[in-house]
Write a protein that holds these residues in place. Structure first.
Motif, short mmCIF file in Angstrom:
data_model
loop_
_atom_site.label_atom_id
_atom_site.label_comp_id
_atom_site.label_asym_id
_atom_site.label_seq_id
_atom_site.Cartn_x
_atom_site.Cartn_y
_atom_site.Cartn_z
N ASN A 248 -15.81 19.50 -35.78
CA ASN A 248 -14.92 19.32 -34.55
C ASN A 248 -15.16 20.59 -33.56
N VAL A 249 -15.03 19.99 -32.51
CA VAL A 249 -15.48 21.17 -31.24
C VAL A 249 -14.10 21.50 -30.52
N ALA A 250 -12.70 21.05 -31.11
CA ALA A 250 -11.55 21.29 -30.41
C ALA A 250 -11.16 22.66 -30.49
N PHE A 251 -11.54 23.54 -31.39
CA PHE A 251 -11.08 24.83 -31.55
C PHE A 251 -12.29 25.90 -31.07
N MET A 252 -11.57 26.94 -30.75
CA MET A 252 -12.16 27.92 -29.83
C MET A 252 -12.70 29.00 -30.86
N PHE A 253 -12.24 29.18 -32.08
CA PHE A 253 -12.70 30.34 -32.83
C PHE A 253 -13.04 29.75 -34.27
N ASP A 254 -13.86 30.71 -35.10
CA ASP A 254 -14.27 30.18 -36.44
C ASP A 254 -15.27 28.99 -36.31
N GLU A 255 -16.02 29.15 -35.50
CA GLU A 255 -16.93 28.03 -35.65
C GLU A 255 -17.74 27.78 -36.63
N GLN A 256 -18.05 28.63 -37.50
CA GLN A 256 -18.70 28.73 -38.54
C GLN A 256 -18.45 27.93 -39.75
N ASP A 257 -16.77 27.82 -39.73
CA ASP A 257 -16.11 27.02 -40.93
C ASP A 257 -15.93 25.65 -40.55
N ARG A 258 -16.77 25.20 -39.23
CA ARG A 258 -16.52 23.74 -38.92
C ARG A 258 -17.94 23.10 -38.96
N LEU A 259 -18.82 23.91 -39.45
CA LEU A 259 -20.48 23.37 -39.53
C LEU A 259 -20.70 22.52 -40.84
N ASP A 260 -21.46 21.70 -40.75
CA ASP A 260 -21.94 21.15 -41.96
C ASP A 260 -23.43 21.03 -42.02
N PRO A 261 -24.14 22.13 -42.76
CA PRO A 261 -25.50 22.17 -42.66
C PRO A 261 -26.27 20.85 -43.26
N SER A 262 -25.49 20.10 -44.15
CA SER A 262 -26.23 18.81 -44.80
C SER A 262 -26.31 17.72 -43.90
N LYS A 263 -25.66 17.90 -42.73
CA LYS A 263 -25.94 16.76 -41.67
C LYS A 263 -26.64 17.31 -40.61
N ILE B 252 -35.53 22.80 -45.03
CA ILE B 252 -35.80 24.20 -44.41
C ILE B 252 -34.44 24.71 -43.59
N ILE B 253 -33.85 23.59 -42.96
CA ILE B 253 -32.80 23.91 -41.94
C ILE B 253 -31.49 24.07 -42.87
N MET B 254 -31.37 23.73 -43.92
CA MET B 254 -30.40 23.82 -44.78
C MET B 254 -30.44 25.53 -45.21
N HIS B 255 -31.28 26.16 -45.17
CA HIS B 255 -31.29 27.61 -45.20
C HIS B 255 -31.35 28.48 -44.24
N GLU C 148 -45.14 19.83 -45.73
CA GLU C 148 -44.51 20.05 -47.07
C GLU C 148 -43.28 21.17 -47.30
N LEU C 149 -43.86 22.37 -46.53
CA LEU C 149 -42.77 23.44 -46.53
C LEU C 149 -41.62 22.97 -45.88
N VAL C 150 -41.80 22.59 -44.74
CA VAL C 150 -40.42 22.13 -43.95
C VAL C 150 -39.73 21.06 -44.82
N GLN C 151 -40.29 20.16 -45.26
CA GLN C 151 -39.49 19.05 -46.06
C GLN C 151 -38.84 19.56 -47.47
N ASN C 152 -39.67 20.58 -48.06
CA ASN C 152 -39.21 20.84 -49.47
C ASN C 152 -38.94 22.49 -49.64
N TYR C 153 -38.55 23.20 -48.55
CA TYR C 153 -38.36 24.70 -48.62
C TYR C 153 -37.62 25.18 -49.45
N ASP C 154 -37.86 26.00 -50.30
CA ASP C 154 -36.83 26.50 -51.20
C ASP C 154 -36.81 28.08 -51.04
#
Length: 783
Positions: free
Chosen positions: A674-689, A638-641, A719-725
């Motif tokens: 990485n949190v060393a940059f001020m801008f474009d935070e979204q580009d440095r996120l990795d939802p798979s982790k 669910i947190i991937m979505h 079940e919903l949290v674990q397998n949400y589509d």
């Protein structure tokens, strides 16, 4: 003839354009009995309005947490706007003392009656907003008070345009309307002229006694007392001080032109270290605004604390003769310089005695919206502290003094910086590297084998030991908690005296939300260096050859040489390791050393085997075990979505068949490369982790969503949290069953339950939650 017709058409168009649209008079059923602001109106405003209107992030700066805030009204000035020049502060109860003074600062009334062109009264701006909601009670669309372009209507013309263009944006904004009884009470009270029966400054006998004792101490004319009092004030100016927990009263420490026994008259200054414009007295003023959790930072004062202050500050010998330090900004903004005469050990111990409070001031603070400041930290990490017996700044009397120039902070340069000044100051940060080199050299002299495990402070003891603090970031807010919460964090900090003092004066005492953009960006970049210092202090406890690998894991895409203030040392570790999992082994040693227990739900031991979701749940232990399994990385689809800024904090209520209620905070930890940059935070996120933590009770101040689950529905929910589509309509429908939509007819009843439960669980630290960041999607027009 054609010319005359054209003239008439133009005249009519101009007249129509210039005329003010009439407003339909507000309709309500007048209440015929006496209405009390304290007993009738304030409870309604508290539970239905203050959850959005209580801080700098209040839409249009309209603060409804007190009568004075409503009377002050609203402003079109955006506190958080980027700006070339600093603006005048607009702090309620500080920067103006009357309604008229606020009018001169650009605030306008939302409670004065408006009139149509025929002079008929139609009601005030606030009355119209409430009435508009009754005409369009459903909330269609999306609602985000902090990011929506609100008009902040000032007059009838602007109000008429707003209501016409926004049929579903009456008040409460994007939430259900008031009940008929609430609506009629508030409208009658507003229409009758805002009668106020609130009595300020009510105190208990014990509080009066304690306040007199403390004010006598703080205003002693002895110079040692005066310097001590100034140091204490600058560190407690944000505190909600309690003298008697059961009274429910809180006080703030202020500088007043009047002495003890007379009404407090605050002398307004931009910073707590600015020199007041006239002679002053330290006084305690009762906080009469509604307590909101996001700014509620409790500090206890009593006889024991007073004795401790004397022990720390008055009894020790000061090597320098006590003298009042300069109030010049370039000196006063840095406590390491200003209060050099006070023994460093006394200062550090003062901070450690209440370290949870002091870390909380910069993690929560008064800003209320801090994404640009908070994107400098990870979503989840632990903080430890260097024991005073191992801090060279405390027993080497030359160390701090010789490094004062290298320990400068950007706040020393003021709040209205120019771009070129900012660049020059930023270049000057080479001094920071010089400090690191000097520090490394000094520690080698005193601890040639490296710092031992005993150099980690063991805390103040007690049930909730503060030797380790857990920090959770919730996008543009954060929270701090005593103990080691969550699983093994990605990073850890070790903080010493000079670091905690610089963090506090940079992000709290010296940070100006009304300052210009250059000031705020400079402080943000300086926090990069402070974070790196805390992290590198931790790395010193690991084998030297492993530090580079850990560092580069934290800052993907960057070599340690690229972060120009990170200085690798050649100091050895004085800890014997039996494995090559150095960080994990160190954490185990520290937990044992401090006596702090692991998080029973979220800490995952090596070799842990996930448990399957049960067909039926009968005990809390079974529920917690499934939470543990779901907290594993790559386990909760669910947190991937849901990865947006309003998908970070959930308050969950499990209704057990026995009638018991279980409350959990569901905290999503976003993985940053990485949190060393001020801008474009979204580009440095990795939802798979990304991971989830499940915490008993309440975490944070800004719930993004409420969830309610019946005991018998738990298998289905897990079940919903674990397998949400997200593409599965059945999953979407099931999610809607558990999640409380902001437009739900029962929303306020559910909100009230969580609010009451929080007050029951922790009455001293209780405050109203903020709903400005509740998930923004309401109903679809197709619903």
């Amino acid at each position: 003839m054609k010319f005359n017709l054209l003239f008439i058409l133009l005249f009519t168009a101009l007249f129509t354009a210039c005329s003010v649209k009439d407003l339909e008079p507000v309709k309500y059923k007048k209440v015929n009995h006496d209405i009390s602001y304290t007993q009738d109106i304030k409870p309604i405003l508290d539970k239905r309005c203050v959850s959005c209107h209580s801080c700098y992030n209040s839409p249009c700066q309209l603060k409804l947490s007190s009568y004075d805030g409503l009377q002050r009204g609203a402003s079109k000035i955006d506190v958080y706007a980027n700006r070339m020049s600093a603006i005048d502060p607009t702090r309620l109860f500080i920067d103006a003392n009357s309604e008229q003074e606020w009018r001169t600062k650009g605030f306008y009334s939302v409670s004065e009656t408006l009139r149509n062109e025929d002079k008929r009264q139609t009601g005030s701006i606030m009355m119209h907003y409430l009435y508009h909601k009754t005409k369009h009670p459903k909330s269609f669309g999306t609602f985000s008070p902090e990011t929506d372009e609100l008009m902040c209507v000032k007059n009838q013309e602007e109000l008429a345009d707003y209501l016409e263009e926004n049929p579903y944006k009456g008040m409460p904004y994007g939430f259900p309307a008031l009940t008929k009884n609430e609506y009629n009470l508030v409208q009658t009270w507003l229409d009758d002229g805002l009668k106020n029966d609130y009595i300020k400054e009510q105190k208990t006998t014990l509080e009066k006694k304690q306040i007199r004792k403390w004010e006598l101490f703080l205003n002693d004319v002895n110079m040692k007392h005066q310097v001590t009092a100034r140091y204490i004030y600058e560190h407690l100016f944000l505190a909600h001080i309690t003298f008697e927990k059961k009274s429910g009263n809180f006080f703030e420490l202020v500088r007043s032109s009047t002495p003890t026994g007379e009404p407090v008259q605050i002398i307004a200054t931009r910073f707590p270290f600015d020199q007041p414009s006239q002679p002053f007295y330290y006084r305690f003023r009762k906080i009469d605004s509604t307590i909101v959790h996001k700014t509620h930072m409790v500090y206890e004062m009593n006889d024991r604390k007073l004795s401790r202050y004397k022990e720390l500050f008055l009894y020790p010998n000061w090597e320098l003769k006590p003298h009042m330090p300069s109030y010049k900004h370039e000196t006063a903004a840095n406590a390491l310089k200003t209060f050099e005469q006070i023994p460093a050990k006394s200062r550090y111990q003062f901070l450690l005695d209440d370290i949870h409070y002091f870390i909380m001031t910069f993690i929560r603070g008064p800003v209320c919206k801090g994404q640009i400041a908070l994107n400098v930290i990870q979503d989840h990490f632990w903080v430890m502290f260097l024991d005073p017996e191992y801090d060279v700044a405390l027993y080497d009397k030359y160390f701090l003094h010789d490094n004062l120039e290298n320990l400068s902070i950007p706040n020393e340069y003021g709040t209205d910086l120019g771009l070129f000044e900012m660049i020059d100051i930023y270049k000057g940060y080479e001094k920071t590297k010089e400090y690191y080199v000097n520090k490394d050299t000094t520690y080698k002299q005193y601890f040639p084998k490296g710092l031992p495990l005993n150099s980690i402070w063991k805390g103040n003891g007690g049930k909730n030991n503060d030797a380790i603090l857990t920090i959770y970031r919730h996008f543009d807010s954060a929270s701090v908690h005593k103990g080691a919460w969550g699983n093994m964090p990605k990073t850890l900090w070790v903080i010493d005296y000079s670091l905690v003092e610089r963090i506090y004066y940079s992000l709290v005492a010296g940070f100006d939300i009304f300052g210009n953009t250059a000031h705020q960006l400079l402080v943000r970049k300086y926090m990069d260096k402070l974070r790196l210092e805390g992290e590198s202090n931790f790395l010193e406890y690991l084998p030297q050859h492993s530090r580079k690998e850990y560092f580069e894991h934290w800052y993907e895409g960057w070599d340690d040489d690229q972060l120009n203030v990170y200085t690798k040392t050649k100091q050895h570790t004085n800890i014997e390791y039996k494995t090559k999992a150095y960080k994990e082994e160190f954490v185990q040693k520290v937990l044992q050393h401090t006596g702090i227990k692991k998080d029973s739900i979220n800490f995952i031991e090596q070799g842990y085997v996930a448990t399957p979701i049960l067909d039926k749940y009968t005990t809390k232990a079974q529920i917690n075990e499934t939470f543990k399994t779901i907290s594993l990385p790559n386990t909760s689809d669910i947190i991937m979505h849901f990865t947006g800024s309003k998908s970070n904090l959930v308050y969950m209520r499990i209704k057990m068949n026995s009638g018991e209620n279980l409350v959990y905070s569901v905290v999503v930890n976003r993985w940053h490369r990485n949190v060393a940059f001020m801008f474009d935070e979204q580009d440095r996120l990795d939802p798979s982790k990304d991971t989830i933590n499940f915490i008993n009770g309440f975490v944070g101040s800004y719930p993004n969503v409420f969830v309610e689950v019946m005991q018998d529905e738990l298998p289905q929910f897990f079940e919903l949290v674990q397998n949400y589509d997200v593409n599965n309509p059945k999953h979407q429908a099931l999610l809607s069953k558990f999640v409380v939509n902001r437009a739900d007819e029962d929303f306020w009843e559910i909100f009230d339950w969580f609010d009451t439960e929080f007050q029951r669980q922790d009455p001293v630290h209780y405050g109203l939650f903020d709903l400005n960041r509740y998930t923004e999607t309401a109903l679809s027009l197709e619903d």
